[in-house]
Scaffold this motif. Structure first.
Motif, PDB file in Angstrom:
ATOM      1  N   ALA B 114       4.918   2.892   4.210  1.00 43.51           N
ATOM      2  CA  ALA B 114       4.380   2.541   2.883  1.00 43.51           C
ATOM      3  C   ALA B 114       3.140   3.369   2.545  1.00 43.51           C
ATOM      4  O   ALA B 114       2.955   3.787   1.399  1.00 43.51           O
ATOM      5  CB  ALA B 114       4.065   1.053   2.832  1.00 43.51           C
ATOM      6  N   GLU B 115       2.329   3.615   3.555  1.00 36.18           N
ATOM      7  CA  GLU B 115       1.089   4.364   3.319  1.00 36.18           C
ATOM      8  C   GLU B 115       1.388   5.801   2.866  1.00 36.18           C
ATOM      9  O   GLU B 115       0.798   6.306   1.905  1.00 36.18           O
ATOM     10  CB  GLU B 115       0.285   4.384   4.626  1.00 36.18           C
ATOM     11  CG  GLU B 115      -1.186   4.689   4.424  1.00 36.18           C
ATOM     12  CD  GLU B 115      -1.927   4.726   5.768  1.00 36.18           C
ATOM     13  OE1 GLU B 115      -2.765   5.612   5.918  1.00 36.18           O
ATOM     14  OE2 GLU B 115      -1.625   3.877   6.636  1.00 36.18           O
ATOM     15  N   GLN B 116       2.337   6.415   3.565  1.00 35.93           N
ATOM     16  CA  GLN B 116       2.730   7.786   3.188  1.00 35.93           C
ATOM     17  C   GLN B 116       3.382   7.800   1.808  1.00 35.93           C
ATOM     18  O   GLN B 116       3.146   8.714   1.016  1.00 35.93           O
ATOM     19  CB  GLN B 116       3.709   8.359   4.225  1.00 35.93           C
ATOM     20  CG  GLN B 116       3.063   8.630   5.574  1.00 35.93           C
ATOM     21  CD  GLN B 116       4.108   8.812   6.667  1.00 35.93           C
ATOM     22  OE1 GLN B 116       5.017   8.007   6.829  1.00 35.93           O
ATOM     23  NE2 GLN B 116       3.982   9.893   7.417  1.00 35.93           N
ATOM     24  N   ALA B 117       4.166   6.768   1.529  1.00 35.45           N
ATOM     25  CA  ALA B 117       4.822   6.680   0.211  1.00 35.45           C
ATOM     26  C   ALA B 117       3.777   6.541  -0.888  1.00 35.45           C
ATOM     27  O   ALA B 117       3.882   7.167  -1.945  1.00 35.45           O
ATOM     28  CB  ALA B 117       5.788   5.498   0.186  1.00 35.45           C
ATOM     29  N   GLU B 118       2.764   5.741  -0.598  1.00 31.67           N
ATOM     30  CA  GLU B 118       1.711   5.525  -1.597  1.00 31.67           C
ATOM     31  C   GLU B 118       0.979   6.839  -1.901  1.00 31.67           C
ATOM     32  O   GLU B 118       0.732   7.168  -3.067  1.00 31.67           O
ATOM     33  CB  GLU B 118       0.715   4.468  -1.115  1.00 31.67           C
ATOM     34  CG  GLU B 118      -0.265   4.080  -2.209  1.00 31.67           C
ATOM     35  CD  GLU B 118      -1.094   2.868  -1.840  1.00 31.67           C
ATOM     36  OE1 GLU B 118      -1.206   2.583  -0.627  1.00 31.67           O
ATOM     37  OE2 GLU B 118      -1.622   2.221  -2.762  1.00 31.67           O
ATOM     38  N   SER B 119       0.691   7.596  -0.860  1.00 27.40           N
ATOM     39  CA  SER B 119      -0.044   8.838  -1.131  1.00 27.40           C
ATOM     40  C   SER B 119       0.831   9.880  -1.824  1.00 27.40           C
ATOM     41  O   SER B 119       0.305  10.803  -2.444  1.00 27.40           O
ATOM     42  CB  SER B 119      -0.702   9.402   0.131  1.00 27.40           C
ATOM     43  OG  SER B 119       0.224   9.507   1.158  1.00 27.40           O
ATOM     44  N   ALA B 120       2.145   9.699  -1.762  1.00 24.43           N
ATOM     45  CA  ALA B 120       3.031  10.610  -2.514  1.00 24.43           C
ATOM     46  C   ALA B 120       3.358  10.050  -3.901  1.00 24.43           C
ATOM     47  O   ALA B 120       4.146  10.648  -4.637  1.00 24.43           O
ATOM     48  CB  ALA B 120       4.312  10.850  -1.726  1.00 24.43           C
ATOM     49  N   GLY B 121       2.775   8.891  -4.217  1.00 24.25           N
ATOM     50  CA  GLY B 121       3.054   8.271  -5.518  1.00 24.25           C
ATOM     51  C   GLY B 121       4.425   7.623  -5.580  1.00 24.25           C
ATOM     52  O   GLY B 121       4.994   7.437  -6.655  1.00 24.25           O
ATOM     53  N   LEU B 122       4.941   7.280  -4.404  1.00 25.70           N
ATOM     54  CA  LEU B 122       6.312   6.748  -4.356  1.00 25.70           C
ATOM     55  C   LEU B 122       6.380   5.297  -3.876  1.00 25.70           C
ATOM     56  O   LEU B 122       7.439   4.844  -3.451  1.00 25.70           O
ATOM     57  CB  LEU B 122       7.160   7.618  -3.405  1.00 25.70           C
ATOM     58  CG  LEU B 122       7.413   9.068  -3.824  1.00 25.70           C
ATOM     59  CD1 LEU B 122       8.100   9.829  -2.698  1.00 25.70           C
ATOM     60  CD2 LEU B 122       8.275   9.127  -5.076  1.00 25.70           C
ATOM     61  N   LEU B 123       5.264   4.587  -3.956  1.00 24.41           N
ATOM     62  CA  LEU B 123       5.236   3.249  -3.366  1.00 24.41           C
ATOM     63  C   LEU B 123       6.253   2.294  -4.007  1.00 24.41           C
ATOM     64  O   LEU B 123       6.951   1.565  -3.311  1.00 24.41           O
ATOM     65  CB  LEU B 123       3.818   2.659  -3.451  1.00 24.41           C
ATOM     66  CG  LEU B 123       3.630   1.344  -2.687  1.00 24.41           C
ATOM     67  CD1 LEU B 123       3.968   1.502  -1.204  1.00 24.41           C
ATOM     68  CD2 LEU B 123       2.204   0.813  -2.835  1.00 24.41           C
ATOM     69  N   GLU B 124       6.338   2.359  -5.321  1.00 26.43           N
ATOM     70  CA  GLU B 124       7.254   1.446  -6.018  1.00 26.43           C
ATOM     71  C   GLU B 124       8.710   1.700  -5.613  1.00 26.43           C
ATOM     72  O   GLU B 124       9.485   0.774  -5.360  1.00 26.43           O
ATOM     73  CB  GLU B 124       7.092   1.615  -7.529  1.00 26.43           C
ATOM     74  CG  GLU B 124       7.371   0.325  -8.280  1.00 26.43           C
ATOM     75  CD  GLU B 124       7.474   0.566  -9.777  1.00 26.43           C
ATOM     76  OE1 GLU B 124       8.385   0.008 -10.396  1.00 26.43           O
ATOM     77  OE2 GLU B 124       6.642   1.335 -10.295  1.00 26.43           O
ATOM     78  N   LEU B 125       9.028   2.980  -5.526  1.00 22.90           N
ATOM     79  CA  LEU B 125      10.383   3.383  -5.140  1.00 22.90           C
ATOM     80  C   LEU B 125      10.664   3.004  -3.676  1.00 22.90           C
ATOM     81  O   LEU B 125      11.750   2.515  -3.344  1.00 22.90           O
ATOM     82  CB  LEU B 125      10.504   4.893  -5.322  1.00 22.90           C
ATOM     83  CG  LEU B 125      11.893   5.439  -5.559  1.00 22.90           C
ATOM     84  CD1 LEU B 125      12.566   4.755  -6.728  1.00 22.90           C
ATOM     85  CD2 LEU B 125      11.799   6.940  -5.791  1.00 22.90           C
ATOM     86  N   HIS B 126       9.674   3.198  -2.836  1.00 21.94           N
ATOM     87  CA  HIS B 126       9.750   2.851  -1.417  1.00 21.94           C
ATOM     88  C   HIS B 126      10.066   1.353  -1.273  1.00 21.94           C
ATOM     89  O   HIS B 126      10.968   0.961  -0.536  1.00 21.94           O
ATOM     90  CB  HIS B 126       8.392   3.200  -0.770  1.00 21.94           C
ATOM     91  CG  HIS B 126       8.386   3.180   0.729  1.00 21.94           C
ATOM     92  ND1 HIS B 126       8.015   2.068   1.445  1.00 21.94           N
ATOM     93  CD2 HIS B 126       8.682   4.131   1.652  1.00 21.94           C
ATOM     94  CE1 HIS B 126       8.091   2.347   2.741  1.00 21.94           C
ATOM     95  NE2 HIS B 126       8.488   3.594   2.890  1.00 21.94           N
TER      96      HIS B 126
END
Lengths: 20, 238
Positions: B114-126
């Motif tokens: 989730a942390e990596q997704a958040e920094s890529a702007g992909l948290l919602e999709l994750h």
């Protein structure tokens, strides 16, 4: 569909499709 | 017809469609993030878009191996893929992630928390894809079910541009029947399992729509390089 040249080309390349 | 159906629901008979689908599964793809680039959101997105582009090429040749798909007109084959390509990519990620708690396995060398997704702007999709993963994990989705469901998602992509509706319906019916037969033999203890699997498709569609929108906005930003096939299919969904 004119715009979708790559998809069209990849679908036309034959690779032993299976028919029912 | 009824006789054939009865005969197919026996452990002795091999499910031909499912066997062909298992054999058609594309090989694994590695993400190979560029070691020369410093870690950043752009690097993560570039890696994902490149991975998606290479997977798409494989998924198109996979589609041709779905029994009956190549009998459709070329225009209908294109329409189905233009509608369902992201659903197919996401379903593959979800299946790869079944054994990995709270992480998405985009590739064996590219697992995102989730942390990596958040920094890529992909948290919602994750989060959305993980919701799908949890559904399949709770059902203990099997490889046979995954390959059949993926083919069903393609045949059932609800494109508005289908020319031969009857032929596409025929493809949906044969894949649906293959899944029913498989469940009848392997999960006779749960007569609702086929329905449960089919009922995951709306969440897959919803997640795919979110993903396409997100990558369209990334495309418009113009900061992430994207390959031509990926761009072509993103355009098809706009």
């Amino acid at each position: 569909k004119e715009k979708h040249k790559i998809l069209h080309r990849l679908l036309q390349n034959s690779s032993s499709p299976v028919d029912l | 017809e009824p006789h054939r159906k009865q005969a197919s629901c026996s452990a002795q008979e091999e499910n031909k469609v499912v066997t062909l689908l298992l054999g058609a599964e594309p090989e694994k793809v590695c993400a190979m993030p560029d070691p020369a680039l410093p870690d950043s959101d752009i690097k993560a997105l570039t890696t994902l878009c490149d991975l998606a582009d290479r997977e798409l090429v494989l998924n198109i040749s996979w589609a041709k191996h779905i029994p009956g798909f190549s009998s459709l007109g070329l225009s209908d084959q294109m329409s189905l893929l233009q509608s369902a390509w992201m659903e197919i990519l996401i379903l593959r990620v979800a299946f790869r992630s079944l054994l990995c708690e709270d992480k998405l396995v985009f590739a064996e060398d590219y697992i995102m928390d989730a942390e990596q997704a958040e920094s890529a702007g992909l948290l919602e999709l994750h989060k959305a894809i993980l919701q799908l993963v949890r559904r399949y994990r709770s059902m203990r989705l099997e490889r046979e079910e995954f390959v059949t469901l993926k083919a069903i998602a393609l045949a059932n992509s609800d494109s508005m541009h289908i020319e031969d509706v009857e032929a596409v319906q025929g493809l949906q019916d044969s894949l649906h029947e293959a899944l029913l037969d498989y469940e009848c033999v392997h999960h006779s203890e749960d007569p609702r399992r086929t329905g449960k699997l089919i009922m995951t498709l709306p969440l897959l569609r919803q997640t795919s729509t979110k993903a396409v929108r997100h990558f369209c906005s990334i495309k418009q930003d113009g900061r992430v390089p994207m390959h031509k096939l990926f761009l072509e299919l993103l355009d098809a969904n706009v």
